[in-house]
Design a protein around this motif. Sequence first.
Motif, short mmCIF file in Angstrom:
data_model
loop_
_atom_site.label_atom_id
_atom_site.label_comp_id
_atom_site.label_asym_id
_atom_site.label_seq_id
_atom_site.Cartn_x
_atom_site.Cartn_y
_atom_site.Cartn_z
N VAL A 86 0.83 -1.20 0.00
CA VAL A 86 0.00 0.00 0.00
C VAL A 86 0.87 1.26 0.00
O VAL A 86 1.95 1.27 0.58
CB VAL A 86 -0.95 0.00 1.23
N GLN A 98 -6.50 3.81 10.47
CA GLN A 98 -6.65 3.59 9.03
C GLN A 98 -6.34 4.89 8.30
O GLN A 98 -6.55 5.98 8.84
CB GLN A 98 -8.06 3.13 8.69
N PRO A 100 -6.09 6.84 4.06
CA PRO A 100 -6.43 6.71 2.64
C PRO A 100 -5.22 6.30 1.81
O PRO A 100 -4.10 6.67 2.11
CB PRO A 100 -6.90 8.12 2.27
N SER A 104 -7.57 4.64 -4.88
CA SER A 104 -8.94 4.32 -4.48
C SER A 104 -9.39 5.30 -3.40
O SER A 104 -8.60 6.09 -2.92
CB SER A 104 -9.03 2.89 -3.94
N ASN A 105 -10.63 5.22 -3.04
CA ASN A 105 -11.14 6.01 -1.93
C ASN A 105 -11.13 5.19 -0.64
O ASN A 105 -11.72 5.57 0.35
CB ASN A 105 -12.57 6.49 -2.22
N GLU A 106 -10.45 4.08 -0.70
CA GLU A 106 -10.42 3.13 0.41
C GLU A 106 -9.50 3.62 1.54
O GLU A 106 -8.46 4.22 1.30
CB GLU A 106 -9.92 1.79 -0.13
N PHE A 107 -9.90 3.32 2.77
CA PHE A 107 -9.05 3.51 3.93
C PHE A 107 -8.62 2.12 4.39
O PHE A 107 -9.46 1.23 4.50
CB PHE A 107 -9.82 4.21 5.06
N VAL A 108 -7.34 1.93 4.64
CA VAL A 108 -6.84 0.62 5.07
C VAL A 108 -6.04 0.79 6.36
O VAL A 108 -5.54 1.88 6.66
CB VAL A 108 -5.98 -0.06 3.98
#
Length: 188
Positions: A86, A98, A100, A104-108
């Motif tokens: 990431v 978490q 961004p 993507s707009n994903e938070f991990v």
Amino acid sequence: GLHCGSACSGAEMVPLIFELIFERLANAFGSPGESSAFPVNLPVKVRHKFSCEIVQWKSKFIQKVALSGRSGVAEVPGVTDHFLPVIFKDIMHLVNSQAPVWGSNEFVPVPKVHFFSCGWSCCTVSSLNKEKAQSSDCIAKKQGKTGETFDGLEKFAKKKNPVWMVCENVGGLKGRNLKVTKRKLERA
């Protein structure tokens, strides 16, 4: 294994350097199960868990470096792990559980790491900044991009507590800013 994280383009080279060091040690002193003169169980697997870069084209460069491997260097089974899972967008978010990611707009989840190689924005104290005299205390006051991004780095270090950190040298960081930076990093 050694879990590494990096922030600021160029800092992702440090985990690759660790890989090279451990490969050379494994080649020189033997692998587990063999008679080894080295007091560490080799090979040590290096895993670059994440990087962080706010500039999108630099994040693409980081991904290319992570996926390309190292030409001309023999692979040692069990040591190398080039895939970078990431690339986070902003060092200011690494303190959170978490953050961004690019693409993507994903938070991990932000993983804990043993080792963190990093840098922070230098534009506030850069010799190219005609107003840098006004920024002589930007680290302590958390002002400008330099002070803000250093604050994110410091918060990450305190919360995630990596065992070891290497920070890049910021040439324009002088006087009070340099003293405050050293003091804050020693306490982190």
